[in-house]
Design an enzyme around this catalytic site. Structure first.
Site, short mmCIF file in Angstrom:
data_model
loop_
_atom_site.label_atom_id
_atom_site.label_comp_id
_atom_site.label_asym_id
_atom_site.label_seq_id
_atom_site.Cartn_x
_atom_site.Cartn_y
_atom_site.Cartn_z
N ARG A 60 0.83 -1.21 0.00
CA ARG A 60 0.00 0.00 0.00
C ARG A 60 0.86 1.25 0.00
NH1 ARG A 60 -3.51 -2.34 3.43
NH2 ARG A 60 -2.57 -1.43 5.28
N ASP A 96 -7.52 -3.83 2.08
CA ASP A 96 -7.89 -2.59 2.74
C ASP A 96 -7.31 -2.60 4.15
OD1 ASP A 96 -10.21 -1.32 4.66
OD2 ASP A 96 -9.96 -0.20 2.79
N ASP A 99 -9.52 -4.19 6.75
CA ASP A 99 -9.56 -5.66 6.66
C ASP A 99 -8.27 -6.27 7.17
OD1 ASP A 99 -12.10 -5.53 5.55
OD2 ASP A 99 -11.34 -5.55 3.49
N GLU A 100 -7.16 -5.61 6.91
CA GLU A 100 -5.87 -6.11 7.40
C GLU A 100 -5.87 -6.15 8.92
OE1 GLU A 100 -1.09 -5.16 7.16
OE2 GLU A 100 -2.47 -3.94 5.99
N GLY A 101 -6.39 -5.11 9.55
CA GLY A 101 -6.46 -5.09 11.00
C GLY A 101 -7.33 -6.21 11.54
#
Length: 114
Positions: A60, A96, A99-101
């Site tokens: 990212r 996103d 979503d990663e978190g």
């Protein structure tokens, strides 16, 4: 309805973003993960087993040109070198941050046996 019988999680270092100047090497860096998938998925199921690559924060942070070049090369390698199913454009993407978190939280809970 099919159900998940086995799931494996494997991570590699360095990540895709380490190959900003060499998208082909970035894609090749995933070979050990895909070889693991070939090891655990029965051969007669390869052509109906989906594979996805969800890149994280490192990719990212790269510029759009570099990250897209890497993702394009990853998709190409998956489609040409491996027998698994690569779905739509969301099958190879930058995850996103939200979503990663959630993903890290879920895996953390798995490891903590919560």
């Amino acid at each position: 309805m099919p159900s998940l019988e086995y799931e494996t999680f494997k991570m590699i270092n360095p990540g895709l973003s380490s190959f900003a100047r060499d998208p082909t090497a970035a894609a090749a860096s995933l070979d050990s993960l895909l070889d693991e998938a070939k090891r655990v998925v029965p051969e007669d199921m390869w052509n109906c087993s989906p594979v996805e690559v969800k890149a994280t924060a490192g990719l990212r942070l790269l510029g759009a040109k570099e990250s897209e070049a890497i993702l394009d090369e990853v998709r190409n390698r998956l489609e040409t070198n491996y027998p698994f199913v690569v779905g739509n454009e969301r099958s190879v993407e930058i995850m996103d941050g939200k979503d990663e978190g959630m993903s890290h939280s879920a895996h953390g809970n798995d490891f903590a046996d919560v």
